[in-house]
Each structure stands twice: as C-alpha cells, then as structure tokens.
Design a protein around this motif. Sequence first.
Motif, PDB file in Angstrom:
ATOM      1  N   ARG A  21       0.833  -1.183   0.000  1.00 48.53           N
ATOM      2  CA  ARG A  21       0.000   0.000   0.000  1.00 48.53           C
ATOM      3  C   ARG A  21       0.874   1.243   0.000  1.00 48.53           C
ATOM      4  O   ARG A  21       2.006   1.242   0.487  1.00 48.53           O
ATOM      5  N   VAL A  22       0.359   2.281  -0.580  1.00 50.88           N
ATOM      6  CA  VAL A  22       0.907   3.625  -0.504  1.00 50.88           C
ATOM      7  C   VAL A  22      -0.238   4.528  -0.065  1.00 50.88           C
ATOM      8  O   VAL A  22      -1.394   4.096  -0.042  1.00 50.88           O
ATOM      9  N   PRO A  23       0.050   5.763   0.310  1.00 50.46           N
ATOM     10  CA  PRO A  23      -1.052   6.638   0.724  1.00 50.46           C
ATOM     11  C   PRO A  23      -2.120   6.746  -0.357  1.00 50.46           C
ATOM     12  O   PRO A  23      -1.809   6.821  -1.544  1.00 50.46           O
ATOM     13  N   LYS A  24      -3.375   6.708   0.054  1.00 52.59           N
ATOM     14  CA  LYS A  24      -4.439   6.943  -0.904  1.00 52.59           C
ATOM     15  C   LYS A  24      -4.360   8.365  -1.425  1.00 52.59           C
ATOM     16  O   LYS A  24      -3.914   9.276  -0.730  1.00 52.59           O
ATOM     17  N   GLU A  25      -4.796   8.536  -2.646  1.00 55.59           N
ATOM     18  CA  GLU A  25      -4.794   9.852  -3.266  1.00 55.59           C
ATOM     19  C   GLU A  25      -5.531  10.855  -2.365  1.00 55.59           C
ATOM     20  O   GLU A  25      -6.621  10.570  -1.869  1.00 55.59           O
ATOM     21  N   LEU A  26      -4.877  12.001  -2.132  1.00 55.06           N
ATOM     22  CA  LEU A  26      -5.401  13.111  -1.315  1.00 55.06           C
ATOM     23  C   LEU A  26      -5.357  12.813   0.186  1.00 55.06           C
ATOM     24  O   LEU A  26      -5.844  13.615   0.988  1.00 55.06           O
ATOM     25  N   TRP A  27      -4.698  11.698   0.620  1.00 56.95           N
ATOM     26  CA  TRP A  27      -4.639  11.337   2.027  1.00 56.95           C
ATOM     27  C   TRP A  27      -3.200  11.186   2.507  1.00 56.95           C
ATOM     28  O   TRP A  27      -2.929  10.456   3.442  1.00 56.95           O
ATOM     29  N   LEU A  28      -2.247  11.902   1.910  1.00 55.37           N
ATOM     30  CA  LEU A  28      -0.831  11.717   2.203  1.00 55.37           C
ATOM     31  C   LEU A  28      -0.503  11.928   3.679  1.00 55.37           C
ATOM     32  O   LEU A  28       0.278  11.210   4.274  1.00 55.37           O
ATOM     33  N   ARG A  29      -1.087  12.916   4.312  1.00 63.65           N
ATOM     34  CA  ARG A  29      -0.700  13.281   5.677  1.00 63.65           C
ATOM     35  C   ARG A  29      -1.104  12.228   6.716  1.00 63.65           C
ATOM     36  O   ARG A  29      -0.655  12.272   7.844  1.00 63.65           O
TER      37      ARG A  29
END
Length: 358
Positions: A21-29
């Motif tokens: 997994r990587v951060p979901k789009e628009l949920w980086l923080r």
Amino acid sequence: AKSPHRAVRVLCPSGHLMHARVPKELWLRWHRRSCDSCGLRITNVAASYTCKECWYHLCVGCAAPFSALAAFSSVASSPTASPTPVSQCLSPENIQTGDILMVGPDWWGIHHVVLCCGPMKPTQPHIARQIVDNEPHLTNVQLFECPTIESSRPLKGLDSAWYSARSFYGRFPSNDGGWQPELFAVGDIPNGGKLVGVNKKLIPVKVLFHPCRRPFGQSTSGWNSSEQLPRLDTISFAKSVESSRTVSRRWSRRTALAAITTRNPTLKASDYPDEPGRAKLMVDLRKRWGKPPICSSVAIQVWQRYFDIVSESEDVAVIQILRWMPAFCDKMPPSTLLKTLTTSEWALCEDFGADRPA
C-alpha cells in the motif's frame, strides 16, 4: 521446458496474504506507521505491506526478500533464512519491458503510473553529458534510461494522446563507494524530440515487477491453459502498446475523479465462474479500453490487450486477466492498482543498490 510456477506472495506471521500500500490519493498526511519486523518508521512517501486481518505492517525492505527477490532467484526465499537485503541484490537494470513505475507521490499523495516499454539500461554517454551540462548537480548521479509510455494531463505525444518517451532515471553514489538504493526520475526526451527535459526536482520511483519473467516460465508460446505462465513475449507486448497508443484518448479529469471515488474497482475471479459470464466481462473490458484514461489506465489496458493477443482463446484471455491484471482501466487509481497487483503476484521494490542486475 517450463519451470514450475512459484507464487510471489508476502504472508503475515498468521499466514494471511499481505498487500502493498501507498497513501491513498489526497490522504498523504494520514499515512504513518512503523514496521512490525524491524521497527523502521514508514514515512508518508514510502510503501509498505499490510495484513488487513492482523493489522500487521512490513516495510518494503523486510517484505522484499519474499516478493521481489523471488522474481530473480531460482531458490525460494525463506523467512528463516536471513536473506540478503533486497537493496543489495537488485539493480535498475533488472527493470524490464512491462514493469510498472510508480513515480511519486506528489504533494497530494498521488503516484504517477508509467509503463516500461523496454529494458532499463545505462544512459548513452553523450546524453548523460547533455543532462549534466544542463544540471551540474547531477554530475555524480548514475543515469539509466528506458522507453516508456504514459497518460497525463500536461503531456501529449506527437501522433497520439499518450506520451511516449525515452525516460531517464538515476541514483546517487553512497559513502562506501557503491550506490544509494533509491531510484529517482530525472527527465525524458519525447519520441521524435531531441532535447532532454529535466525535472525541476528528482522524484522517487517504486517499481512493480511483472510475474512473466524467470523463473516463472520459459516458453514464449501462446497460452492455452490458465495454469501456464510463459515468459513475456516482447513482440506481442509491443503490438499491444501500439494498438493501445493509436486509439488512445487524452487524460480525463472526470475519469480521475471517478477512480478516486469508486469503492471496488478490482475484479474477482469468483464473480465470473463460467464462460458466458467471462465472455460478457471481456465485452465490458474492451469498451472500457476506449474510454478517456488516467495514468494507471495505460498499464492496465496494455496488459489486458496483451493477454488477449497471446492467449489461444478469449476465455483463456479473461482467466489470465482475472489472475494477473484484475482491474477496470477507467476505475482504478494508482494506490489501488499497487494494492491489487501485489495480491496478484506482482512484486514491489523501491531499493536498487546493486552494481549489476540479479
């Protein structure tokens, strides 16, 4: 003769299948956790493997000996064997035709998906000099290149909506005389162009290794069974790229918004248990290939077309799609693509510290 297929899977201590997994789009923080094996803090921009049932997390370095290394070793890695760190085993030259580059994330937590159309190799000296002359801070960077294709809002090809280029990547020297394992996107030359465009800043790159490589299969013949996994037929793959490129459409904001808000864009083989159902799915997939894309659509569409080309029947093609590229090309954002493919035996790697390819 064919080698027996060996699964590339990462399992938690309880035996559950883990996904990357990587951060979901628009949920980086909000993407922050630590590795349950080595204790390393997994940063906002890093990938990790997760067991949803146990909420168990591994950094890519701890997971990679059981995933990416299996794609290059004839001996399966064992969790009790203390395998060599993946960063010391893989080189950028291990990246091949069909592999998927995840470039980013950007400030919004979005990775940009780029499809490799040829093997990665050291950059030609005169091109490297041109890059360094324009950007002296890259003097000590080891540069690599490979042909790529992508879809993005600002870029368009000379004769198609998709952007084909000769893309450049690099890694910095380490203090011990070797190379740092992180790979960065440096710039590109568009097909038909002569000038190198260098990125304003170096962007980190993660790589999804496709499963159609040694030791998974030796034959390059067409597939006539769902259990066979031949090596990638690069000629057929090039045909798929060209077929997709010539009918391509421009990147679509509407498709991007739909992908981010879609809840279940992953295909499940259990939903298509019979041949009539799979035939209807193939009709649906072909319609979706013609829709305006986002960046992840390129890799999905090209791979699905490839399976259609090399399989000896339409039903076998659908079975292969459900196993290796189970996605709707107009509904799958990059973060979900990475999650889906790492449960479909693609191997994720973000460290490339070896001098030579494995």
